[in-house]
Design a protein around this motif. Structure first.
Motif, PDB file in Angstrom:
ATOM      1  N   LEU A  50       0.802  -1.218   0.000  1.00 45.88           N
ATOM      2  CA  LEU A  50       0.000   0.000   0.000  1.00 45.88           C
ATOM      3  C   LEU A  50       0.837   1.271   0.000  1.00 45.88           C
ATOM      4  O   LEU A  50       0.308   2.358  -0.208  1.00 45.88           O
ATOM      5  CB  LEU A  50      -0.944   0.005   1.204  1.00 45.88           C
ATOM      6  CG  LEU A  50      -1.958  -1.145   1.230  1.00 45.88           C
ATOM      7  CD1 LEU A  50      -2.769  -1.119   2.511  1.00 45.88           C
ATOM      8  CD2 LEU A  50      -2.865  -1.086   0.020  1.00 45.88           C
ATOM      9  N   GLY A  51       2.120   1.154   0.274  1.00 45.87           N
ATOM     10  CA  GLY A  51       2.977   2.326   0.301  1.00 45.87           C
ATOM     11  C   GLY A  51       4.433   1.939   0.327  1.00 45.87           C
ATOM     12  O   GLY A  51       4.789   0.820   0.705  1.00 45.87           O
ATOM     13  N   VAL A  52       5.276   2.887  -0.096  1.00 45.41           N
ATOM     14  CA  VAL A  52       6.716   2.624  -0.129  1.00 45.41           C
ATOM     15  C   VAL A  52       7.523   3.701   0.593  1.00 45.41           C
ATOM     16  O   VAL A  52       8.727   3.556   0.764  1.00 45.41           O
ATOM     17  CB  VAL A  52       7.225   2.472  -1.582  1.00 45.41           C
ATOM     18  CG1 VAL A  52       6.621   1.247  -2.237  1.00 45.41           C
ATOM     19  CG2 VAL A  52       6.952   3.708  -2.412  1.00 45.41           C
ATOM     20  N   THR A  53       6.873   4.772   1.014  1.00 43.56           N
ATOM     21  CA  THR A  53       7.584   5.847   1.712  1.00 43.56           C
ATOM     22  C   THR A  53       6.899   6.235   3.022  1.00 43.56           C
ATOM     23  O   THR A  53       7.209   7.263   3.600  1.00 43.56           O
ATOM     24  CB  THR A  53       7.701   7.106   0.821  1.00 43.56           C
ATOM     25  OG1 THR A  53       6.383   7.538   0.472  1.00 43.56           O
ATOM     26  CG2 THR A  53       8.520   6.826  -0.423  1.00 43.56           C
ATOM     27  N   SER A 109       4.640  -4.898  -5.783  1.00 42.64           N
ATOM     28  CA  SER A 109       4.023  -3.908  -6.664  1.00 42.64           C
ATOM     29  C   SER A 109       3.316  -2.863  -5.824  1.00 42.64           C
ATOM     30  O   SER A 109       2.774  -3.154  -4.767  1.00 42.64           O
ATOM     31  CB  SER A 109       3.041  -4.568  -7.633  1.00 42.64           C
ATOM     32  OG  SER A 109       1.958  -5.146  -6.927  1.00 42.64           O
ATOM     33  N   TYR A 110       3.362  -1.627  -6.318  1.00 41.56           N
ATOM     34  CA  TYR A 110       2.719  -0.510  -5.643  1.00 41.56           C
ATOM     35  C   TYR A 110       2.034   0.352  -6.691  1.00 41.56           C
ATOM     36  O   TYR A 110       2.666   0.760  -7.664  1.00 41.56           O
ATOM     37  CB  TYR A 110       3.757   0.322  -4.880  1.00 41.56           C
ATOM     38  CG  TYR A 110       3.234   1.657  -4.399  1.00 41.56           C
ATOM     39  CD1 TYR A 110       2.233   1.713  -3.428  1.00 41.56           C
ATOM     40  CD2 TYR A 110       3.713   2.837  -4.920  1.00 41.56           C
ATOM     41  CE1 TYR A 110       1.740   2.937  -3.000  1.00 41.56           C
ATOM     42  CE2 TYR A 110       3.224   4.064  -4.496  1.00 41.56           C
ATOM     43  CZ  TYR A 110       2.243   4.104  -3.535  1.00 41.56           C
ATOM     44  OH  TYR A 110       1.746   5.310  -3.109  1.00 41.56           O
ATOM     45  N   THR A 111       0.747   0.596  -6.502  1.00 41.86           N
ATOM     46  CA  THR A 111      -0.001   1.462  -7.396  1.00 41.86           C
ATOM     47  C   THR A 111      -0.143   2.813  -6.723  1.00 41.86           C
ATOM     48  O   THR A 111      -0.714   2.917  -5.641  1.00 41.86           O
ATOM     49  CB  THR A 111      -1.381   0.865  -7.728  1.00 41.86           C
ATOM     50  OG1 THR A 111      -1.184  -0.422  -8.323  1.00 41.86           O
ATOM     51  CG2 THR A 111      -2.146   1.752  -8.691  1.00 41.86           C
ATOM     52  N   ASP A 112       0.413   3.835  -7.359  1.00 41.14           N
ATOM     53  CA  ASP A 112       0.416   5.166  -6.746  1.00 41.14           C
ATOM     54  C   ASP A 112      -0.940   5.853  -6.892  1.00 41.14           C
ATOM     55  O   ASP A 112      -1.860   5.333  -7.523  1.00 41.14           O
ATOM     56  CB  ASP A 112       1.545   6.022  -7.315  1.00 41.14           C
ATOM     57  CG  ASP A 112       1.396   6.292  -8.804  1.00 41.14           C
ATOM     58  OD1 ASP A 112       0.263   6.308  -9.314  1.00 41.14           O
ATOM     59  OD2 ASP A 112       2.424   6.490  -9.458  1.00 41.14           O
ATOM     60  N   GLY A 113      -1.058   7.002  -6.304  1.00 45.96           N
ATOM     61  CA  GLY A 113      -2.307   7.750  -6.333  1.00 45.96           C
ATOM     62  C   GLY A 113      -2.358   8.802  -7.425  1.00 45.96           C
ATOM     63  O   GLY A 113      -3.207   9.690  -7.391  1.00 45.96           O
ATOM     64  N   ALA A 114      -1.464   8.708  -8.394  1.00 46.27           N
ATOM     65  CA  ALA A 114      -1.436   9.688  -9.478  1.00 46.27           C
ATOM     66  C   ALA A 114      -2.675   9.544 -10.360  1.00 46.27           C
ATOM     67  O   ALA A 114      -3.412   8.564 -10.273  1.00 46.27           O
ATOM     68  CB  ALA A 114      -0.174   9.506 -10.310  1.00 46.27           C
ATOM     69  N   SER A 115      -2.873  10.513 -11.205  1.00 47.42           N
ATOM     70  CA  SER A 115      -3.987  10.454 -12.140  1.00 47.42           C
ATOM     71  C   SER A 115      -3.431  10.570 -13.558  1.00 47.42           C
ATOM     72  O   SER A 115      -2.925  11.638 -13.924  1.00 47.42           O
ATOM     73  CB  SER A 115      -4.960  11.586 -11.858  1.00 47.42           C
ATOM     74  OG  SER A 115      -6.054  11.514 -12.748  1.00 47.42           O
ATOM     75  N   PRO A 116      -3.463   9.517 -14.356  1.00 47.47           N
ATOM     76  CA  PRO A 116      -3.936   8.179 -14.018  1.00 47.47           C
ATOM     77  C   PRO A 116      -2.916   7.440 -13.153  1.00 47.47           C
ATOM     78  O   PRO A 116      -1.723   7.748 -13.191  1.00 47.47           O
ATOM     79  CB  PRO A 116      -4.067   7.497 -15.387  1.00 47.47           C
ATOM     80  CG  PRO A 116      -3.044   8.180 -16.233  1.00 47.47           C
ATOM     81  CD  PRO A 116      -2.985   9.615 -15.742  1.00 47.47           C
ATOM     82  N   PRO A 117      -3.398   6.469 -12.369  1.00 47.85           N
ATOM     83  CA  PRO A 117      -2.469   5.751 -11.495  1.00 47.85           C
ATOM     84  C   PRO A 117      -1.477   4.900 -12.286  1.00 47.85           C
ATOM     85  O   PRO A 117      -1.779   4.436 -13.376  1.00 47.85           O
ATOM     86  CB  PRO A 117      -3.389   4.863 -10.647  1.00 47.85           C
ATOM     87  CG  PRO A 117      -4.666   4.788 -11.390  1.00 47.85           C
ATOM     88  CD  PRO A 117      -4.769   6.015 -12.239  1.00 47.85           C
ATOM     89  N   ALA A 118      -0.292   4.737 -11.722  1.00 44.84           N
ATOM     90  CA  ALA A 118       0.737   3.889 -12.332  1.00 44.84           C
ATOM     91  C   ALA A 118       1.121   2.814 -11.330  1.00 44.84           C
ATOM     92  O   ALA A 118       1.146   3.062 -10.123  1.00 44.84           O
ATOM     93  CB  ALA A 118       1.956   4.719 -12.708  1.00 44.84           C
ATOM     94  N   ASP A 137       7.414   0.686 -14.784  1.00 45.20           N
ATOM     95  CA  ASP A 137       6.077   1.187 -14.528  1.00 45.20           C
ATOM     96  C   ASP A 137       5.165   0.481 -15.521  1.00 45.20           C
ATOM     97  O   ASP A 137       5.398   0.540 -16.712  1.00 45.20           O
ATOM     98  CB  ASP A 137       5.989   2.703 -14.752  1.00 45.20           C
ATOM     99  CG  ASP A 137       6.864   3.453 -13.753  1.00 45.20           C
ATOM    100  OD1 ASP A 137       7.092   2.903 -12.652  1.00 45.20           O
ATOM    101  OD2 ASP A 137       7.309   4.555 -14.067  1.00 45.20           O
ATOM    102  N   LEU A 138       4.174  -0.212 -14.981  1.00 46.53           N
ATOM    103  CA  LEU A 138       3.301  -1.005 -15.851  1.00 46.53           C
ATOM    104  C   LEU A 138       2.075  -0.222 -16.251  1.00 46.53           C
ATOM    105  O   LEU A 138       1.604   0.594 -15.558  1.00 46.53           O
ATOM    106  CB  LEU A 138       2.864  -2.282 -15.131  1.00 46.53           C
ATOM    107  CG  LEU A 138       4.022  -3.175 -14.653  1.00 46.53           C
ATOM    108  CD1 LEU A 138       3.472  -4.314 -13.826  1.00 46.53           C
ATOM    109  CD2 LEU A 138       4.777  -3.697 -15.844  1.00 46.53           C
TER     110      LEU A 138
END
Length: 138
Positions: A50-53, A109-118, A137-138
């Motif tokens: 859910l997070g990396v930092t 794997s970590y899906t960030d909160g960007a728009s669109p998410p990466a 980055d997938l």
């Protein structure tokens, strides 16, 4: 993976009037499609986090929540205060927060909160501290 007749017809219609050669476009698309299954399978084999930092222990975790402790310590929270950079923090309803050192080659794997998410794929390069590398980055 060979393209079907329907896929080729859809490509032909998309390219109509663009001046791009159908055979070249088909060959390129075939190469791209051939490379996808390995990437998709790698991402599916990766453990989601859910997070990396994150440095603060989440207040309301759910069973199975996992975090890469990638940011520099100190970590805050009753349990996280004793954890080390490079460990994986996991919450279970039976044990609460536990930390473990991941093995070399383990994937996350970590899906960030960007728009669109990466979705970012991490591999453990070494044990004993933070040594992750973003593969793609997938």
């Amino acid at each position: 993976m060979a393209l079907t007749a329907i896929q080729k017809e859809n490509i032909r219609r998309s390219l109509d009037g663009t001046g791009v050669n159908l055979d070249q476009a088909s060959a390129l698309l075939t190469l791209i499609l051939d490379s996808l299954p390995a990437d998709i399978e790698t991402a599916r084999a990766a453990t989601p986090v859910l997070g990396v930092t994150v440095t603060a222990q989440p207040a309301s975790p759910e069973d199975g929540d996992k975090y890469i402790l990638g940011a520099a310590a100190p970590y805050t929270g009753t349990s996280w205060a004793t954890f080390l950079q490079g460990q994986i923090a996991e919450y279970t309803t039976a044990l609460g927060w536990v930390a473990r050192t991941p093995g070399v080659g383990e994937l996350f794997s970590y899906t960030d909160g960007a728009s669109p998410p990466a979705t970012h794929l991490y591999v453990v390069k070494a044990t004993g501290g933070f040594a992750y590398e973003t593969l793609t980055d997938l």
